[in-house]
Design a protein around this motif. Structure first.
Motif, short mmCIF file in Angstrom:
data_model
loop_
_atom_site.label_atom_id
_atom_site.label_comp_id
_atom_site.label_asym_id
_atom_site.label_seq_id
_atom_site.Cartn_x
_atom_site.Cartn_y
_atom_site.Cartn_z
N ASP A 209 38.28 -52.06 29.25
CA ASP A 209 37.65 -52.94 28.26
C ASP A 209 36.13 -52.92 28.41
N TRP A 210 35.65 -52.90 29.67
CA TRP A 210 34.20 -52.86 29.90
C TRP A 210 33.61 -51.57 29.34
N ALA A 211 34.28 -50.44 29.59
CA ALA A 211 33.76 -49.16 29.13
C ALA A 211 33.65 -49.12 27.61
N GLY A 212 34.53 -49.84 26.93
CA GLY A 212 34.50 -49.85 25.47
C GLY A 212 33.34 -50.61 24.89
N THR A 213 32.69 -51.45 25.69
CA THR A 213 31.60 -52.28 25.17
C THR A 213 30.24 -51.95 25.79
N ALA A 214 30.23 -51.18 26.87
CA ALA A 214 29.00 -50.98 27.64
C ALA A 214 28.21 -49.74 27.23
N ASN A 215 28.76 -48.91 26.35
CA ASN A 215 28.11 -47.65 26.02
C ASN A 215 26.70 -47.87 25.48
N HIS A 216 25.75 -47.15 26.09
CA HIS A 216 24.33 -47.19 25.71
C HIS A 216 23.67 -48.55 25.96
N THR A 217 24.30 -49.37 26.78
CA THR A 217 23.65 -50.62 27.23
C THR A 217 23.54 -50.64 28.75
N GLN A 218 23.82 -49.50 29.39
CA GLN A 218 23.84 -49.44 30.85
C GLN A 218 22.45 -49.73 31.42
N LEU A 219 22.45 -50.09 32.69
CA LEU A 219 21.22 -50.53 33.36
C LEU A 219 20.22 -49.41 33.58
N GLY A 220 20.67 -48.24 33.97
CA GLY A 220 19.76 -47.19 34.45
C GLY A 220 19.11 -46.38 33.35
N ASP A 221 17.85 -45.98 33.58
CA ASP A 221 17.10 -45.12 32.67
C ASP A 221 17.24 -43.68 33.18
N PRO A 222 17.90 -42.79 32.43
CA PRO A 222 18.14 -41.43 32.94
C PRO A 222 16.87 -40.64 33.20
N ALA A 223 15.82 -40.87 32.41
CA ALA A 223 14.57 -40.14 32.64
C ALA A 223 13.95 -40.55 33.98
N LYS A 224 13.98 -41.84 34.28
CA LYS A 224 13.46 -42.30 35.57
C LYS A 224 14.32 -41.82 36.73
N GLY A 225 15.64 -41.84 36.53
CA GLY A 225 16.54 -41.35 37.57
C GLY A 225 16.31 -39.87 37.85
N ALA A 226 16.15 -39.09 36.78
CA ALA A 226 15.91 -37.66 36.94
C ALA A 226 14.59 -37.39 37.64
N ALA A 227 13.57 -38.18 37.30
CA ALA A 227 12.27 -38.01 37.95
C ALA A 227 12.37 -38.23 39.45
N LEU A 228 13.18 -39.22 39.86
CA LEU A 228 13.35 -39.46 41.30
C LEU A 228 14.12 -38.32 41.95
N HIS A 230 14.09 -35.24 41.06
CA HIS A 230 13.15 -34.13 41.18
C HIS A 230 12.17 -34.37 42.34
N GLU A 231 11.67 -35.59 42.44
CA GLU A 231 10.73 -35.91 43.52
C GLU A 231 11.36 -35.71 44.89
N VAL A 232 12.57 -36.23 45.06
CA VAL A 232 13.25 -36.12 46.36
C VAL A 232 13.57 -34.66 46.67
N THR A 233 14.03 -33.93 45.68
CA THR A 233 14.42 -32.53 45.89
C THR A 233 13.21 -31.67 46.24
N CYS A 234 12.06 -32.01 45.74
CA CYS A 234 10.85 -31.25 46.02
C CYS A 234 10.28 -31.54 47.42
N GLY A 235 10.82 -32.53 48.09
CA GLY A 235 10.37 -32.83 49.45
C GLY A 235 10.84 -31.78 50.44
N ASP A 236 10.32 -31.87 51.64
CA ASP A 236 10.65 -30.88 52.66
C ASP A 236 12.10 -30.99 53.13
N GLU A 237 12.59 -32.22 53.23
CA GLU A 237 13.94 -32.43 53.78
C GLU A 237 14.73 -33.35 52.88
N LEU A 238 15.90 -32.89 52.45
CA LEU A 238 16.76 -33.70 51.59
C LEU A 238 17.51 -34.75 52.42
#
Length: 285
Positions: A209-228, A230-238
């Motif tokens: 029931d939650w999945a049926g109402t939550a679409n496109h109202t989720q908490l996370g911003d995918p652009a910000k998540g992707a930027a992080l 990328h930042e972490v992956t570009c570091g010396d040690e994962l």
């Protein structure tokens, strides 16, 4: 400049990771079942190679990796992003539905990793980023099969971090919470075809029931998540694990406290199950 190979790159988190890599000056192999659906900003860049890839098809994996090496010479970062979800109480999910999910989320990831590893071993370096899930750290009602597939991803990623270290290759599991992507669309999320009324009003169907109402109202911003990512992956040690999003952090903290409580409650009796001569054996060793 690094070459990123990203599966499931036509939308969602995969697309945003590709964009983050481009902004960082990297080259990108954007893999999608239909690369013509890649957005114009990717298709119009000479630093992007779009390749046809269904990770459940071994011949397409081989062709895509070969095309990437011909174009860019190597693969520095593999992002195992392709995947989908499955909702339903365990009793409702058929064998066919569960196997189809594992073919994509687990066996596709395994095949993709196998294909890229010879390239990375030859280079003596590489990074593999597995997109897991908050649901791969904590079991949740109504998504047991998806949990199982993402728990498998976490286990594979952890093992590879040790297994591949002698070759200079690193492995990280990213565990996102709920992000505002198309993941809850029917194109990315399936529901078990059978619905058992007995589960109505229980936690398993509350998740549906939650999945049926939550679409496109989720908490996370995918652009910000992707930027992080990328930042972490570009570091010396994962790091071994990267919790992505406030809800992922909170749920992992809850699970850790629960594990600590379970361990403390039975620790002494659990340790006492050792053989009587175990101490002598360990001392001799």
């Amino acid at each position: 400049m690094s070459t990123w190979f990203i599966t499931g790159a036509s939308r969602g988190l995969g697309l945003e990771i590709a964009r983050a890599a481009l902004r960082g000056g990297d080259t990108v192999v954007a893999a999608a079942r239909n690369p013509r659906r890649l957005p114009a900003d990717l298709l119009g860049s000479d630093r992007v190679l779009g390749v046809t890839l269904d990770v459940t098809r071994s011949e397409e994996i081989t062709a895509a990796v070969e095309a990437a090496v011909r174009r860019f010479g190597t693969v520095d970062v593999l992002v195992n992003n392709a995947g989908r979800g499955l909702l339903g109480a365990l009793e409702e999910v058929t064998d066919a539905e569960a196997r189809a999910l594992f073919d994509l989320n687990v066996f596709g990831l395994i095949a993709m990793t196998r294909a890229v590893l010879p390239v990375m071993r030859a280079a003596g370096a590489g990074k593999i980023v597995h997109i897991g899930s908050r649901s791969g750290f904590e079991g949740e009602p109504g998504v047991s099969m998806y949990n199982a597939s993402k728990f498998a991803v976490a286990g594979i990623g952890e093992a590879l971090a040790v297994e591949l270290a002698p070759f200079g290759i690193q492995s990280m599991v990213v565990e996102p919470g709920v992000f505002r992507t198309d993941f809850l669309d029917t194109s990315s999320l399936s529901t078990a075809a059978r619905r058992i009324p007995a589960y109505d009003g229980t936690p398993a169907h509350a998740t549906l029931d939650w999945a049926g109402t939550a679409n496109h109202t989720q908490l996370g911003d995918p652009a910000k998540g992707a930027a992080l990512i990328h930042e972490v992956t570009c570091g010396d040690e994962l790091p071994g694990h990267l919790a992505l999003g406030r809800d992922a952090i909170e749920r992992q903290q809850v699970k850790i406290r629960s594990l600590q409580a379970d361990l403390a409650a039975w620790q002494d009796k659990s340790a006492a199950t050792a053989c009587d001569d175990a101490d002598d054996t360990e001392a001799a060793a």
